[in-house]
Enzyme design. Structure first.
Site, PDB file in Angstrom:
ATOM      1  N   SER A 165       3.717  -2.035  10.351  1.00  0.00           N
ATOM      2  CA  SER A 165       5.167  -2.120  10.536  1.00  0.00           C
ATOM      3  C   SER A 165       5.748  -3.497  10.205  1.00  0.00           C
ATOM      4  CB  SER A 165       5.548  -1.685  11.956  1.00  0.00           C
ATOM      5  OG  SER A 165       5.172  -0.332  12.176  1.00  0.00           O
ATOM      6  N   GLU A 213      -6.518   5.025   8.044  1.00  0.00           N
ATOM      7  CA  GLU A 213      -6.218   6.436   7.778  1.00  0.00           C
ATOM      8  C   GLU A 213      -7.436   7.126   7.169  1.00  0.00           C
ATOM      9  OE1 GLU A 213      -2.648   5.618   5.602  1.00  0.00           O
ATOM     10  OE2 GLU A 213      -1.668   5.015   7.471  1.00  0.00           O
ATOM     11  N   ASN A 250       0.877  -1.169   0.000  1.00  0.00           N
ATOM     12  CA  ASN A 250       0.000   0.000   0.000  1.00  0.00           C
ATOM     13  C   ASN A 250       0.915   1.219   0.000  1.00  0.00           C
ATOM     14  OD1 ASN A 250      -1.760   2.077   0.496  1.00  0.00           O
ATOM     15  ND2 ASN A 250      -2.370   1.388   2.546  1.00  0.00           N
ATOM     16  N   HIS A 296      -9.408   1.538   5.089  1.00  0.00           N
ATOM     17  CA  HIS A 296      -8.110   1.714   5.753  1.00  0.00           C
ATOM     18  C   HIS A 296      -8.269   2.686   6.927  1.00  0.00           C
ATOM     19  CE1 HIS A 296      -3.967   2.724   6.579  1.00  0.00           C
ATOM     20  NE2 HIS A 296      -3.651   1.608   5.956  1.00  0.00           N
ATOM     21  N   GLU A 328      -5.261  -4.503  10.825  1.00  0.00           N
ATOM     22  CA  GLU A 328      -4.211  -3.497  10.945  1.00  0.00           C
ATOM     23  C   GLU A 328      -4.427  -2.697  12.231  1.00  0.00           C
ATOM     24  OE1 GLU A 328      -2.362  -2.592   6.831  1.00  0.00           O
ATOM     25  OE2 GLU A 328      -3.928  -1.137   7.221  1.00  0.00           O
ATOM     26  N   GLY A 357       2.919   2.446  10.739  1.00  0.00           N
ATOM     27  CA  GLY A 357       3.889   3.514  10.545  1.00  0.00           C
ATOM     28  C   GLY A 357       4.639   3.899  11.813  1.00  0.00           C
ATOM     29  N   LYS A 360       0.230   4.274  -0.247  1.00  0.00           N
ATOM     30  CA  LYS A 360      -0.342   5.484   0.381  1.00  0.00           C
ATOM     31  C   LYS A 360      -0.056   6.699  -0.514  1.00  0.00           C
ATOM     32  CE  LYS A 360      -0.033   3.197   4.806  1.00  0.00           C
ATOM     33  NZ  LYS A 360       0.108   3.277   6.265  1.00  0.00           N
TER      34      LYS A 360
HETATM   35  P1  13P Z   1       3.198   0.425   7.652  1.00  0.00           P
HETATM   36  O1  13P Z   1       3.661  -0.876   7.067  1.00  0.00           O
HETATM   37  O2  13P Z   1       3.924   1.616   7.105  1.00  0.00           O
HETATM   38  O3  13P Z   1       3.128   0.374   9.136  1.00  0.00           O
HETATM   39  O4  13P Z   1       1.662   0.626   7.144  1.00  0.00           O
HETATM   40  C1  13P Z   1       0.786  -0.425   7.225  1.00  0.00           C
HETATM   41  C2  13P Z   1      -0.442  -0.067   6.478  1.00  0.00           C
HETATM   42  O5  13P Z   1      -1.162   0.848   6.847  1.00  0.00           O
HETATM   43  C3  13P Z   1      -0.749  -0.832   5.251  1.00  0.00           C
HETATM   44  O6  13P Z   1      -2.026  -0.550   4.784  1.00  0.00           O
END
Ligand code: 13P
Length: 249
Positions: free
Chosen positions: A212, A97, A9, A95, A167, A173, A11
């Site tokens: 992560s 976010e 992903n 997601h 997640e 992150g 982002k």
């Molecule tokens: P990270 O791997 O950067 O922690 O992000 C995970 C994520 O949100 C994948 O959709």
């Protein structure tokens, strides 16, 4: 055996030149393996580029979101059907976010999930709790609410052919991965929750872990019996890391 996945992903990251290098590298090094699927979910504007580079490869691609609407006067929106025209196989929905910052309520996520299925995309439905929710002992309630919002709208049969991604928000992150045991407990809970409604759909449902994941911790996470792969953020932008995670699958 359930199908297994490593899905990147990106982002809000990417630029044409860097994408070209990363995609070419993946294209060269991701080998075909039966029952295992590698994919990248890129920003909408890079779907054409991704399709051009990966068109004949072993790697799939997808969108990070799709509109809750199908067509019409919704300025700035991109529909499931539009992304499917660019060869997408996957669409991430819900997601954290987007849930936290961009207005995706449980009801909106359920609409997006349905639109993905209608456009013959595989929805990757994300669920997960915040740190406060975990500390308060609410992890199971939160992921159950997020899962059931989709089941109430589309029925448990609607989950067939979809992918679920756990997640935990506190692990995204942050460099703070859930331990394999912490993740496995929630994955097993989610599978049991689906099994209460349909044993076969539960058994076949790929449940990916995200938060992560790096090549250094992927193997121990993927070794857990209810973890069927990963949804990868930051590490999907670095070919060597992403390839290392793929190799751990
Ligand atoms: P990270 O791997 O950067 O922690 O992000 C995970 C994520 O949100 C994948 O959709």
């Amino acid at each position: 055996m359930r199908n297994r996945f490593v899905i990147g992903n990106w982002k809000l990251n990417g630029e044409l030149d860097a994408n070209a290098v990363l995609l070419a590298d993946l294209n060269q090094k991701v080998n075909r393996e039966s029952g295992k699927f590698c994919a990248v979910c890129v920003p909408f504007v890079y779907l054409a580029q991704t399709q051009n580079v990966l068109g004949k490869s072993n790697i799939g691609w997808g969108a990070q979101d799709i509109s809750r609407y199908v067509a019409g006067a919704y300025t700035g929106e991109v529909s499931a059907k539009m992304v499917s025209e660019f060869g997408c196989r996957y669409a991430i929905v819900g997601h954290s976010e987007r849930r936290a910052m961009l207005g995706d309520t449980d009801a909106v996520v359920a609409e997006k999930f349905g639109n993905a299925k209608k456009a013959v995309l595989t929805p990757v439905l994300c669920v997960g709790e915040t740190l406060d929710e975990r500390v308060a002992g609410n992890t199971e309630n939160v992921v159950m609410r997020q899962l059931h919002a989709v089941i109430e709208t589309h029925g448990v049969a609607g989950l067939s052919g979809a992918i679920l991604a756990y997640e935990p928000v506190w692990a995204i992150g942050t460099g703070k991965t859930a331990t394999p045991q912490e993740a496995e407990a929630v994955h097993a809970f989610l599978r049991a929750e689906i099994a209460r409604l349909d044993v076969e759909i539960a058994a076949a449902m790929p449940i990916l872990y995200g938060g992560s994941v790096k090549k250094a911790n992927a193997k121990e996470l993927f070794a857990m019996s209810n973890i069927d792969g990963g949804l990868i953020g930051g590490a999907s932008l670095v070919a060597e890391e992403f390839l290392g995670i793929w190799q751990a699958l």
